[in-house]
Design a protein around this motif. Structure first.
Motif, short mmCIF file in Angstrom:
data_model
loop_
_atom_site.label_atom_id
_atom_site.label_comp_id
_atom_site.label_asym_id
_atom_site.label_seq_id
_atom_site.Cartn_x
_atom_site.Cartn_y
_atom_site.Cartn_z
N ALA A 1 20.70 9.69 -0.33
CA ALA A 1 19.51 9.17 -1.02
C ALA A 1 19.13 7.81 -0.44
N PRO A 2 17.86 7.39 -0.59
CA PRO A 2 17.46 6.06 -0.14
C PRO A 2 18.25 4.96 -0.86
N PHE A 3 18.56 3.87 -0.17
CA PHE A 3 19.37 2.82 -0.80
C PHE A 3 18.75 1.43 -0.69
N SER A 4 17.41 1.37 -0.63
CA SER A 4 16.72 0.07 -0.73
C SER A 4 15.28 0.34 -1.14
N THR A 5 14.54 -0.72 -1.41
CA THR A 5 13.11 -0.61 -1.69
C THR A 5 12.37 -1.38 -0.62
N GLU A 6 11.46 -0.68 0.08
CA GLU A 6 10.72 -1.28 1.20
C GLU A 6 9.22 -1.18 0.92
N PRO A 7 8.64 -2.19 0.26
CA PRO A 7 7.19 -2.15 0.01
C PRO A 7 6.43 -2.55 1.28
N TYR A 8 5.52 -1.67 1.73
CA TYR A 8 4.79 -1.93 2.97
C TYR A 8 3.55 -2.78 2.71
N GLY A 9 3.44 -3.85 3.47
CA GLY A 9 2.26 -4.71 3.37
C GLY A 9 1.50 -4.77 4.69
N ILE A 10 0.26 -5.28 4.62
CA ILE A 10 -0.51 -5.57 5.83
C ILE A 10 -0.21 -7.02 6.17
N GLY A 11 0.39 -7.25 7.32
CA GLY A 11 0.73 -8.62 7.72
C GLY A 11 -0.51 -9.37 8.18
N TYR B 1 0.82 -1.21 0.00
CA TYR B 1 0.00 0.00 0.00
C TYR B 1 0.86 1.27 0.00
N PHE B 2 2.20 1.09 0.07
CA PHE B 2 3.13 2.24 0.07
C PHE B 2 4.52 1.67 -0.16
N VAL B 3 5.42 2.47 -0.76
CA VAL B 3 6.81 2.01 -0.93
C VAL B 3 7.76 3.05 -0.34
N ALA B 4 8.58 2.60 0.62
CA ALA B 4 9.61 3.46 1.22
C ALA B 4 10.98 2.97 0.78
N GLY B 5 12.03 3.62 1.30
CA GLY B 5 13.39 3.18 1.01
C GLY B 5 14.27 3.47 2.21
N GLY C 1 15.56 -6.76 14.35
CA GLY C 1 14.56 -7.51 13.58
C GLY C 1 14.06 -6.78 12.34
N SER C 2 14.55 -5.57 12.09
CA SER C 2 14.07 -4.81 10.92
C SER C 2 14.96 -5.11 9.71
N THR C 3 14.42 -4.84 8.52
CA THR C 3 15.22 -5.04 7.30
C THR C 3 16.39 -4.04 7.23
N PRO C 4 16.23 -2.78 7.66
CA PRO C 4 17.40 -1.88 7.65
C PRO C 4 18.53 -2.37 8.56
N TYR C 5 18.17 -2.91 9.71
CA TYR C 5 19.19 -3.47 10.63
C TYR C 5 19.93 -4.61 9.92
N GLN C 6 19.14 -5.51 9.31
CA GLN C 6 19.74 -6.67 8.65
C GLN C 6 20.64 -6.25 7.48
N ARG C 7 20.23 -5.22 6.75
CA ARG C 7 21.02 -4.77 5.59
C ARG C 7 22.37 -4.20 6.02
N ILE C 8 22.39 -3.41 7.10
CA ILE C 8 23.66 -2.86 7.57
C ILE C 8 24.56 -3.98 8.07
#
Ligand code: GLU
Length: 298
Positions: free
Chosen positions: A239-249, A147-151, A179-186
């Protein structure tokens, strides 16, 4: 009290000072809040075959997982207990489609690291809180949307001129939510950074303001909210350096619920509620409404 527990107080104080302003100062510039939409509660059509919805009907209300410390996305008013923000509006509009008005939705704060467990063991019926759809998580939960895309981006103190992207984090302390994707990416792509994990981003931001860490990393949508609240103190870097598509879990096996939520999002995007909700919430952090992303019905 532990150090980590004490930290959010500094941010709260700063936000309070920023919110009150000095006597005689002009009103804040930038986007002004629009009216929040009210959502048509569907009563005619009953969605059958979802164990999650059947349990919610039995109990009389939905329980929705959310965040409570992310400005313009998911915030809980400590005085009233009311939740607000774009994610909260998404939760309310799809709730209305499922037949539950806003008075029949109970929000429960769940941290990034606990979302899959909360959905798997029935603590929440669905989850709306900057939750990135990815293949690993899809093994454990379902996702309606996006429903939204962040980075992923970086937040630093406004005087900082040294950090422009993740490559500049070498030897610096960077904070994110466990537990977040940004944490895991770093952790994976930038092992030269000193990564610090907290339960929440507000604890990270507090550490940034008090100088305990040099940067906070997570989605730009989240960081823009913190920066907008205290623009003299904080800014986004690079600038943003990933694609984070937000979903309803959703619970993993409740396909009926997942597809009903996809239908709900599509209906509220079509009738203009999505954009109205965005303009009245996340739009206030200064970024105009994008077009909603293509929904992925899998
Ligand atoms: N969207 C990212 C994630 O789902 C970061 C934001 C968050 O932790 O909620 O991990």
């Amino acid at each position: 009290m532990t150090f980590a527990k004490r930290l959010p107080a500094a941010l709260a104080l700063l936000l309070l000072v920023a919110a009150c302003g000095k006597p005689g100062t002009p009103p804040p510039k930038g986007p002004q809040p629009g009216a929040l939409p009210s959502y048509q509660v569907r009563t005619g059509e009953v969605i059958n075959g979802s164990p999650t919805l059947e349990a919610a009907r039995g109990r009389g209300h939905l329980v929705v997982g959310a965040k409570e410390d992310q400005p313009y996305l998911g915030e809980k008013n400590p005085a009233t207990g009311e939740y607000s923000g774009f994610d909260i509006e998404i939760a309310r509009m799809v709730g209305a489609y499922l037949g539950f008005g806003p008075d029949r939705i109970q929000f429960r704060t769940i941290a990034s690291a606990n979302r899959e467990t909360a959905l798997s063991n029935g603590q929440v019926d669905y989850y709306v809180g900057t939750y990135t759809i990815n293949a690993n998580r899809k093994k454990l939960v379902g996702f309606a949307g996006p429903y939204f895309v962040a980075g992923q981006a970086l937040l630093v103190r406004s005087g900082d001129t040294a950090v422009h992207g993740p490559q500049d984090l070498a030897g610096r302390k960077v904070c994110s939510a466990a537990g977040s994707t940004p944490y895991q990416r770093i952790e994976k792509d930038h092992p030269e950074a000193h990564l610090v994990g907290y339960d929440t981003y507000s604890a990270c931001v507090d550490n940034l303001i008090t100088g305990q860490v040099d940067a906070v990393t997570t989605d730009n949508a989240i960081l823009q909210g913190y920066a907008a609240k205290v623009p003299d103190e904080l800014k986004l870097a690079g600038a943003p350096f990933s694609t984070e598509p937000y979903g309803i879990g959703t619970p993993h096996d409740d396909t009926v619920l997942r597809l009903a939520l996809d239908d709900a999002l599509a209906a509220h995007e079509r009738n203009g509620d999505w954009k109205k909700a965005y303009d009245a919430t996340l739009g206030l952090s200064g970024v105009p409404a994008p077009a909603p992303p293509q929904i992925d019905r899998y």
